[in-house]
Motif scaffolding. Structure first.
Motif, short mmCIF file in Angstrom:
data_model
loop_
_atom_site.label_atom_id
_atom_site.label_comp_id
_atom_site.label_asym_id
_atom_site.label_seq_id
_atom_site.Cartn_x
_atom_site.Cartn_y
_atom_site.Cartn_z
N THR A 114 0.80 -1.22 0.00
CA THR A 114 0.00 0.00 0.00
C THR A 114 0.83 1.27 0.00
OG1 THR A 114 -0.16 -0.09 2.42
CG2 THR A 114 -1.93 -1.13 1.16
N GLY A 115 2.17 1.17 0.11
CA GLY A 115 2.99 2.37 0.06
C GLY A 115 4.19 2.27 0.98
N LYS A 116 4.70 3.42 1.38
CA LYS A 116 5.87 3.50 2.24
C LYS A 116 5.46 3.93 3.65
CE LYS A 116 9.22 2.80 -0.84
NZ LYS A 116 10.23 1.70 -0.71
N ALA A 117 6.11 3.32 4.65
CA ALA A 117 5.87 3.69 6.05
C ALA A 117 7.01 4.61 6.48
CB ALA A 117 5.82 2.44 6.93
N PHE A 118 6.80 5.92 6.39
CA PHE A 118 7.89 6.85 6.63
C PHE A 118 8.25 6.98 8.10
CE2 PHE A 118 6.18 8.21 2.51
CZ PHE A 118 7.35 8.18 1.77
N ASP A 119 7.47 6.36 8.97
CA ASP A 119 7.85 6.35 10.39
C ASP A 119 8.51 5.04 10.78
OD1 ASP A 119 5.56 4.96 9.98
OD2 ASP A 119 4.32 6.09 11.38
N ILE A 120 8.75 4.15 9.79
CA ILE A 120 9.51 2.92 10.00
C ILE A 120 10.67 2.96 9.02
CG2 ILE A 120 9.46 0.40 10.07
CD1 ILE A 120 7.49 1.60 12.01
N MET A 121 11.90 3.14 9.55
CA MET A 121 13.07 3.37 8.70
C MET A 121 14.13 2.30 8.94
SD MET A 121 11.99 6.21 7.34
CE MET A 121 13.37 7.03 6.56
N VAL A 122 14.89 1.98 7.89
CA VAL A 122 15.98 1.01 8.00
C VAL A 122 17.22 1.62 7.32
CG1 VAL A 122 16.79 -1.31 7.46
CG2 VAL A 122 14.35 -0.91 7.93
N GLN A 123 18.36 1.56 8.05
CA GLN A 123 19.62 2.05 7.49
C GLN A 123 20.64 0.92 7.49
OE1 GLN A 123 21.23 5.54 9.38
NE2 GLN A 123 22.63 5.95 7.68
N SER A 181 3.91 4.95 17.93
CA SER A 181 3.62 4.73 19.35
C SER A 181 3.28 3.28 19.65
CB SER A 181 2.45 5.63 19.78
OG SER A 181 1.30 5.33 18.99
N GLN A 182 3.45 2.40 18.66
CA GLN A 182 3.15 0.98 18.84
C GLN A 182 4.37 0.14 18.47
OE1 GLN A 182 0.25 -0.17 20.07
NE2 GLN A 182 -0.59 1.92 20.20
N PRO A 183 4.59 -0.99 19.17
CA PRO A 183 5.68 -1.88 18.76
C PRO A 183 5.36 -2.50 17.39
CG PRO A 183 4.34 -2.92 20.45
CD PRO A 183 3.85 -1.50 20.34
N TRP A 220 15.23 -11.81 8.03
CA TRP A 220 15.13 -11.70 9.47
C TRP A 220 13.85 -10.94 9.83
CZ3 TRP A 220 19.46 -10.74 6.64
CH2 TRP A 220 20.59 -11.52 6.90
N LYS A 221 13.20 -11.32 10.90
CA LYS A 221 12.05 -10.59 11.43
C LYS A 221 12.52 -9.87 12.69
CE LYS A 221 8.55 -13.50 9.32
NZ LYS A 221 7.35 -14.34 9.50
N VAL A 222 12.52 -8.53 12.60
CA VAL A 222 13.15 -7.70 13.61
C VAL A 222 12.07 -6.99 14.43
CG1 VAL A 222 14.79 -5.83 14.02
CG2 VAL A 222 15.08 -7.35 12.03
N PRO A 223 11.93 -7.33 15.73
CA PRO A 223 10.97 -6.61 16.59
C PRO A 223 11.58 -5.28 17.03
CG PRO A 223 12.03 -8.35 17.82
CD PRO A 223 12.55 -8.47 16.42
N VAL A 224 10.74 -4.23 17.02
CA VAL A 224 11.21 -2.91 17.43
C VAL A 224 10.15 -2.31 18.35
CG1 VAL A 224 12.14 -0.70 16.66
CG2 VAL A 224 12.23 -2.68 15.12
N ALA A 225 10.56 -1.88 19.53
CA ALA A 225 9.63 -1.27 20.48
C ALA A 225 9.17 0.09 19.97
CB ALA A 225 10.30 -1.14 21.84
N ALA A 226 8.09 0.60 20.57
CA ALA A 226 7.57 1.91 20.19
C ALA A 226 8.62 2.99 20.42
CB ALA A 226 6.31 2.22 20.98
N ASN A 227 8.75 3.91 19.46
CA ASN A 227 9.69 5.02 19.55
C ASN A 227 11.09 4.56 19.95
OD1 ASN A 227 7.76 7.22 19.04
ND2 ASN A 227 6.87 6.57 21.00
N SER A 228 11.54 3.53 19.25
CA SER A 228 12.83 2.94 19.60
C SER A 228 13.50 2.44 18.33
CB SER A 228 12.63 1.81 20.61
OG SER A 228 13.86 1.26 21.00
N GLU A 229 14.65 1.77 18.51
CA GLU A 229 15.34 1.15 17.38
C GLU A 229 15.98 -0.14 17.81
OE1 GLU A 229 18.33 3.84 15.88
OE2 GLU A 229 19.87 2.93 17.13
N THR A 230 16.14 -1.03 16.81
CA THR A 230 16.83 -2.31 17.02
C THR A 230 17.93 -2.41 15.97
OG1 THR A 230 14.82 -3.38 17.85
CG2 THR A 230 16.59 -4.82 17.06
#
Length: 459
Positions: free
Chosen positions: A363-372, A404-406, A439-449
């Motif tokens: 459906t598009g891009k999630a600009f609040d979920i980023m990967v570098q 605001s959600q994991p 890999w399936k990477v869990p990320v907490a709300a307002n955080s990074e893994t």
């Protein structure tokens, strides 16, 4: 040139035809149309027509007409079956009766010209020879030459007959050897171009409930030149093989995997009989299912081994399992906003999906979920077993979640071969195919893994 065009149009609209009893019988002879009709429409601008008619055919050699067949029929594909019948010859007549063609067919013949005096209503009739019907009609009436004009005077042209090559609608005529009882059912099967179909879907996704409601429509477009009434209709998802010399005749063209659509493709029977007129597009309901389990999926795909100076937005999509099977088409996804109103979030083309397969709608891009991603190091290593070298890459993927959600983000890394090995992983991954590590990477709300891994692969 404009005046000439007006004359031709005026003749076509103002002319009427008077038929003798013999001509009327010619037009109405044979059966008027099928008693039962079935359509099977394929993806490649082609359809199979099954036309069943109850006829009375006397024993001996007879000529039987089948008016109302498709104007885009492929005559070489016609098969006819019925008790005690064998086919000797068949012809397809597609030169249709129109006022202009009727006038063209009368060139060199005489016609009646009836004029009505608009003042007193008195009619006068003259016999005229049609000299020409090119860009207007030229008549000889006695010793004078006239052009049939659109001068406001009511005028009718009366013809003595209809040329035998003109038909009120496309007609297949068949010469038969018949035996036995005259009354019999005759089945006509043929392929026609000009019929196409596609599927469209509307999905309403409820993220909190983890479900979606799905409506599917089949859109049928008929440009065959004929109308199909009250037909049992099937659509076929998947391609059938079309001979090369036929592709040019079909606007859709295409190749396929096999000629047996029943065996190699999926056939959908529409729930009700369909009437689709010529030059008409019709939508018919295909499916309506509720509360299908569905989840939101975030995905980042890395095509090679390297680093990005800036973080990249993850792709977002909706994942669900197809029950029942879904033909290929465009799926549009809606969610309900915080104000309770529906909101469109994107659309995607889906492939033919067998029942039980996983379907992902991007459906598009999630600009609040980023990967570098970052390439930490790489080195050539020897593979003694295969007597060759491979490359060992140390990769880091920094996954950030500004919501605001994991969330869980699926990270996919393209590799260089089936001998790929994963090691030193901060999260356990898997080789989902010969060229993809996931890999399936869990990320907490307002955080990074931070995901780290070493990938040893060919190339």
């Amino acid at each position: 040139m404009h005046q000439r065009s007006r004359l031709v149009i005026a003749v076509a609209l103002a002319s009427t035809v008077s038929f003798s009893a013999a001509v009327a019988q010619q037009l109405e002879g044979g059966t008027g149309g099928p008693d039962r009709l079935a359509l099977t429409i394929y993806n490649q601008n082609i359809a199979l027509v099954e036309d069943v008619r109850g006829l009375s055919i006397n024993a001996g050699r007879v000529r039987q007409e089948f008016p109302g067949v498709s104007a885009s029929i492929r005559p070489e594909t016609v098969t006819l079956s019925g008790r005690g019948l064998s086919v000797v010859e068949q012809n397809f007549d597609y030169d249709l009766l129109t006022p202009s063609k009727l006038m063209q067919g009368a060139v060199g013949q005489t016609v009646g010209v009836i004029r009505t005096n608009p003042g007193n209503g008195v009619q006068t009739t003259e016999r005229a020879q049609v000299l020409s019907a090119n860009e207007g009609v030229v008549l000889q009436i006695g010793n004078r030459i006239e052009v049939l004009r659109d001068d406001g005077a009511p005028t009718r042209v009366v013809f003595d007959g209809v040329p035998p090559n003109l038909r009120p609608r496309p007609t297949l005529s068949v010469t038969l050897d018949a035996e036995g009882n005259p009354r019999r059912d005759v089945t006509l099967n043929y392929l026609t171009s000009g019929l196409q179909w596609k599927a469209d879907y509307v999905a309403r996704f409820d993220e909190s409930a983890g479900t979606l409601d799905l409506n599917g429509w089949v859109t049928i477009t008929n440009n065959s030149g004929s109308t199909f009434d009250n037909a049992v209709t099937r659509v076929v998802a998947g391609d059938v093989n079309v001979a090369a010399n036929q592709r040019g005749r079909q606007r859709g063209g295409g190749t396929g995997t096999g000629a047996n659509a029943q065996g190699d493709a999926h056939v959908y029977l529409l729930p009700e009989r369909v009437t689709v007129a010529n030059n008409q597009t019709k939508q018919v309901g295909l499916l309506d299912v509720s509360a299908v389990p569905a989840t939101k999926r975030y995905l980042f795909q890395m095509g090679g081994f390297g680093s990005y100076e800036e973080a990249q937005a993850a792709d977002v999509g909706i994942l669900f399992r197809s029950e029942p099977a879904l033909p290929a088409g465009v799926m549009r996804v809606y969610v309900r906003g915080s104000d309770g109103e529906p909101r469109f979030i994107g659309e995607d083309q889906v492939d033919h999906s067998p029942a039980g397969s996983d379907v992902v709608i991007s459906t598009g891009k999630a600009f609040d979920i980023m990967v570098q991603p970052r390439l930490v190091a790489s080195e050539r290593v020897s593979d003694r077993r295969a007597d060759r070298y491979r490359t060992r890459y140390q990769m880091e993927y920094r996954v950030r979640n500004a919501t605001s959600q994991p969330v869980t983000v699926e990270v996919r890394q393209r590799t260089y071969g089936r001998d790929t090995e994963l090691s030193n992983e901060s999260l356990k991954g898997e080789l989902t195919d010969a060229y993809t590590a996931t890999w399936k990477v869990p990320v907490a709300a307002n955080s990074e893994t931070v995901l780290t891994a070493t990938i040893t692969t060919g190339g």
